[in-house]
Structure formats: C-alpha cells, structure tokens
Design a protein around this motif. Sequence first.
Motif, PDB file in Angstrom:
ATOM      1  N   UNK A 374       0.579  -1.247  -0.021  1.00 52.26           N
ATOM      2  CA  UNK A 374       0.061   0.000  -0.207  1.00 52.26           C
ATOM      3  C   UNK A 374       0.947   1.474  -0.003  1.00 52.26           C
ATOM      4  N   UNK A 375       2.193   1.142   0.170  1.00 50.58           N
ATOM      5  CA  UNK A 375       2.948   2.418  -0.027  1.00 50.58           C
ATOM      6  C   UNK A 375       2.956   3.070  -1.236  1.00 50.58           C
ATOM      7  N   UNK A 376       2.774   4.422  -1.108  1.00 53.81           N
ATOM      8  CA  UNK A 376       2.714   5.074  -2.648  1.00 53.81           C
ATOM      9  C   UNK A 376       4.310   4.907  -3.342  1.00 53.81           C
ATOM     10  N   UNK A 377       4.094   4.611  -4.833  1.00 54.07           N
ATOM     11  CA  UNK A 377       5.109   4.521  -5.557  1.00 54.07           C
ATOM     12  C   UNK A 377       4.932   5.764  -6.507  1.00 54.07           C
ATOM     13  N   UNK A 378       6.224   6.569  -6.620  1.00 52.83           N
ATOM     14  CA  UNK A 378       6.058   7.822  -7.517  1.00 52.83           C
ATOM     15  C   UNK A 378       7.284   7.595  -8.542  1.00 52.83           C
ATOM     16  N   UNK A 379       7.129   8.403  -9.567  1.00 53.08           N
ATOM     17  CA  UNK A 379       7.994   8.225 -11.021  1.00 53.08           C
ATOM     18  C   UNK A 379       9.192   9.143 -10.230  1.00 53.08           C
ATOM     19  N   UNK A 380      10.312   8.474 -10.946  1.00 56.91           N
ATOM     20  CA  UNK A 380      11.599   9.229 -10.540  1.00 56.91           C
ATOM     21  C   UNK A 380      12.031  10.391 -11.381  1.00 56.91           C
ATOM     22  N   UNK A 381      11.466  10.490 -12.480  1.00 51.39           N
ATOM     23  CA  UNK A 381      11.617  11.456 -13.589  1.00 51.39           C
ATOM     24  C   UNK A 381      10.499  11.698 -14.625  1.00 51.39           C
ATOM     25  N   UNK A 382      10.452  12.737 -15.367  1.00 55.70           N
ATOM     26  CA  UNK A 382       9.387  12.603 -16.243  1.00 55.70           C
ATOM     27  C   UNK A 382       9.604  11.655 -17.205  1.00 55.70           C
ATOM     28  N   UNK A 383       8.533  11.526 -18.050  1.00 56.32           N
ATOM     29  CA  UNK A 383       8.464  10.481 -19.083  1.00 56.32           C
ATOM     30  C   UNK A 383       6.787  10.207 -19.563  1.00 56.32           C
ATOM     31  N   UNK A 384       6.788   9.108 -20.526  1.00 55.56           N
ATOM     32  CA  UNK A 384       5.424   8.724 -21.031  1.00 55.56           C
ATOM     33  C   UNK A 384       5.268   7.146 -20.802  1.00 55.56           C
ATOM     34  N   UNK A 385       4.359   7.000 -20.255  1.00 54.04           N
ATOM     35  CA  UNK A 385       3.725   5.378 -19.766  1.00 54.04           C
ATOM     36  C   UNK A 385       3.763   4.683 -21.458  1.00 54.04           C
ATOM     37  N   UNK A 386       4.507   3.611 -21.410  1.00 54.60           N
ATOM     38  CA  UNK A 386       4.585   2.652 -22.293  1.00 54.60           C
ATOM     39  C   UNK A 386       3.526   1.376 -22.114  1.00 54.60           C
ATOM     40  N   UNK A 387       3.481   1.160 -20.802  1.00 54.28           N
ATOM     41  CA  UNK A 387       2.808   0.059 -20.423  1.00 54.28           C
ATOM     42  C   UNK A 387       2.343   0.097 -19.068  1.00 54.28           C
ATOM     43  N   UNK A 388       1.289  -0.580 -18.853  1.00 52.31           N
ATOM     44  CA  UNK A 388       0.810  -0.455 -17.669  1.00 52.31           C
ATOM     45  C   UNK A 388      -0.430  -1.773 -17.342  1.00 52.31           C
ATOM     46  N   UNK A 389       0.150  -2.586 -16.713  1.00 51.74           N
ATOM     47  CA  UNK A 389      -0.711  -4.090 -16.691  1.00 51.74           C
ATOM     48  C   UNK A 389       0.052  -5.226 -16.073  1.00 51.74           C
ATOM     49  N   UNK A 390      -0.422  -6.349 -16.139  1.00 46.58           N
ATOM     50  CA  UNK A 390       0.359  -7.489 -15.312  1.00 46.58           C
ATOM     51  C   UNK A 390       0.947  -7.978 -16.429  1.00 46.58           C
ATOM     52  N   UNK A 391       2.117  -8.651 -15.624  1.00 48.37           N
ATOM     53  CA  UNK A 391       3.124  -9.429 -16.658  1.00 48.37           C
ATOM     54  C   UNK A 391       3.353 -10.477 -15.706  1.00 48.37           C
ATOM     55  N   UNK A 392       3.494 -11.894 -16.325  1.00 52.57           N
ATOM     56  CA  UNK A 392       3.631 -13.022 -15.526  1.00 52.57           C
ATOM     57  C   UNK A 392       5.042 -12.964 -15.132  1.00 52.57           C
ATOM     58  N   UNK A 393       5.363 -13.195 -13.602  1.00 57.09           N
ATOM     59  CA  UNK A 393       6.213 -13.155 -12.787  1.00 57.09           C
ATOM     60  C   UNK A 393       6.559 -11.816 -12.233  1.00 57.09           C
ATOM     61  N   UNK A 394       6.003 -10.738 -12.566  1.00 57.86           N
ATOM     62  CA  UNK A 394       6.325  -9.242 -12.107  1.00 57.86           C
ATOM     63  C   UNK A 394       5.142  -8.535 -11.584  1.00 57.86           C
ATOM     64  N   UNK A 395       4.125  -9.388 -11.643  1.00 49.32           N
ATOM     65  CA  UNK A 395       2.727  -8.767 -10.859  1.00 49.32           C
ATOM     66  C   UNK A 395       2.185  -7.443 -11.822  1.00 49.32           C
ATOM     67  N   UNK A 396       1.675  -6.682 -11.121  1.00 50.30           N
ATOM     68  CA  UNK A 396       1.521  -5.396 -11.987  1.00 50.30           C
ATOM     69  C   UNK A 396       2.578  -4.633 -12.170  1.00 50.30           C
TER      70      UNK A 396
END
Length: 463
Positions: A374-396
């Motif tokens: 539940x800890x908030x995760x923040x972007x470390x630098x500006x950019x564009x999101x290329x992928x957002x979703x589940x991936x086998x072995x890595x969760x979301x």
Amino acid sequence: MARRPRPVLWLLGAGLLCVLPGAGAANLQQKIESNRERLQSIHSSLGALQAHVAASQKTQAEIRAEIAALDQKIQASTQKLAKIRAEQQATRSKIDALEKRIAQLQSELAQQKDILAKQLRAAYTLGSLTPLAVWLQTEKPAQIGRLSVYYQALARARSELITRTEATTAAIAEQRNALKAQEQHLTRLAQAVRTQEQTLEQQRQQHAQLEQQLADRIAADKAKIQELQANARVLDGLVTRLVQEYRQQQEAIAAARRKAAAEAAARAAAQRKAAEEAAARRRAEEARRAQQVEREARAAQVPPPTTHITPPQIATVPAVPATPPPAAPTPALPAVGHGPFPPPVRAPIGARFGTPRMQGGPNWQGITFSAAPGTAVSAIAPGMVLYSGPLRGYGQIVIVQQAEKVLAIYGHLGQSDVHVGQEVQTGTAIGTVGSGGELGQDGLYFEIRSGGHPVNPLQYIHN
C-alpha cells in the motif's frame, strides 16, 4: 509449480500495440481495461499461492544443514553403539571368567568336603575317647606320644580344612553375587543396544526423508529457475517491442513534421506565384489604358490633359524560401543519470543489482525495496507511460519511457494509477506497493533499462 493462465500471455501479445497514443491505442487501451480486473484477480491468487509455497518449503541450504547435523548424530550413535557392544563383549568375558572361577571353587570345595568327611569318619571311628583315656587303656605306653601327636595334627588339619571350606563357600557366594551383577549389567547393555539401534534406525529413516526432501527441493528450484528465466525472457521481449514501437512513433512524428513542412512550402510557393501573376495582370492593364489615352489625344490633335496617375498599391508578398527551414528539434527529456533522482519509495533496499537469487536462476536485474503493501510509488523522472498492466512473474508493472533509450520499470505493484500514453512528471503517483508474488515477500521491484539492457538503478537514483 503453478503456471500462470494463458490470458496473461494473450494480453502480452495482443496488448503491446497499445503503447502509442491515438485511435488504435485507445481501442487497445479499452481492451486492456476490460481484462484488467480478471487478470488482476488471477495474478493476486497466484502470487499468494507462490508466497505460501515458498514460505512452507525449506531451502536446499536448510535441508543440507539438517542432513549434515543428522549425519553427525548418526555417526555419534554408531560410535556409542559400538562402544556399548564392546562393553557388552567385555562383560560376557568377565561372566565367563567368573563362571570358570566358581566352577574351580566348587571343585575345591568338593575336595575339601570329601577330606573333611574322611576326617570326621576317622574321628567317629575312634569314638569319644580322650587322649588321657587312650593313654590309660593302652598296653604300650611308648605309643602314647605318637597317638598324642597324631590327634593334635588331626585336629589342626580338621580346623584348617573347615576354615578353608568356609572361605571357599564365601568366595563362591561372592563370585555368584559378582556374576549376578555382571548379568544384570549385561541385560542393561542389551537393552541399551536395542534402544540405540532403534534410535539409529529412526535417524537413518529421517536421513532418507531429508535426502528425498532435498531431491524434491532441487527439482522444485530447477523448475522455479526455469520459470524465472522464462519470466525474464518475457520482460526482455516486452521491452524490445516497446523500444521498437517508441522508435517507430518517433519516426512517424518526424515524417509527419517533414510532410507538414513540405505542404507549407508548397502552399507558400503557390501563393507567391498567384501574387506574381496578379501583379503582372495589373501592370498589363495599366499599360493598355495609357496607350488608349494617347491614341485618343492624337486623334483630337489636342494635347492630352495632364493626368496624374497614381500607381496602384501592389501587395507585397513576403519571399518564401524554396525549401522550408528545418523543424525545431523536440526538446529532449531530462537525461536520467546525470544528476540525483529521488527513489520511487522511501524504504530500505533488499536485493541489489547483479546479486544472485537465493533459489538460483538469473541474477537480479534490478533492485528491491522492502516497503509495506500500500506504500505509494512515485515516478523518479518525467516521461511517458508505455505499458501498464500485469506481466507474468512481475505482477502489476508500469514501464515509463524517461529518455530516448532509457526505460524505468516499476514491478510487483499492488495497483497502478497511470495508463498507457500518459505523461508523468517527477513525483507523479505510479501506484502502490504489492505483496508476495515472485519476491516471496512484500516490496517493490525497480529496474532501469538503457538501450534495452538492464543497468544498475543506483546510478540513476540516490538511496
């Protein structure tokens, strides 16, 4: 080892095209959103199951340590059993010696009793006569001395024989008591041997069970390593495709800019040509009118009136170069790694880049943060999101293009708060920390790819 369902791989194959913004990206984004809840449920269930299995299984090192300790116990038990058996053998030898000694003493006692019986019969034969009576009744006084000596010697011999007989009887009783004690000790040793043999057999059975557990653990670790390698290949394939599509997007944008510049140049040339043609027509019309006025003046032989002709105002058309100026370059995104960037979460670092995994397989290609779920995760630098979703072995996971060749991967998220095509800034909320999964514990997985290859994230963030 549980395998992830086919919908995850279908999403990986069918959903990768959603990395570019536009109509196609919007349609694919809708497909991702429609499958996100179901895939998230599947991934959460599998992650919890993997965490439970990992917690309930012993590692190879633990099993090998138990086997080594049990080997020492078995060796000690074997030595103890050999010592007990040697003592048992020594006790049997003592018992045999005691039995021989008892037999010898019994033989001596029988001889002593036989001699004593003969003496008693001889004494009985003489009757109850005392030496004085024998002396008074004898007809040969010379024999009195000899008879007296005989009686004294016989009395001493009988007394000594009785003493030896009593000592032999006591020695036999003592030897019998010692024999009984040794037999009891031998019985206890036999019981100890049986107990030690049972303990040794139990230890050997436990050893066999541990050996089987070790074999099963090795097989499970091999399967886990194969799964980790497969997961790494899936992530590599995803990153490669995202990089290619990003390059295609940049090339498409550059081509569109070149086409727009060419069309603007063509329009400017057409406008310039139209202006030149209009100016030529106006000059021709003015010359025709001047000639007509001159002809009319000559015909009337009247000097033509002075006419002040004001030249028409000709619109000035700005000169347009034949080739359009080059388009201004797109401002480059911040070059990650040229300065300190904040970490995605404020938490201690667990696994570090390049260190081996405890269960084997490929080394860590990123780092892990030991943060609570539940800890908030923040972007470390500006950019564009290329992928957002589940991936086998890595969760979301969320993949952000931070520079031309730099990708940031945020893995093992409990949830993601961004979508494909979204522009993020430093500190933008990416999602929250998840639990379990491949990490086997709560935390965040963070990876940096430069040119498609994993690099140490600590070169880009300050801890």
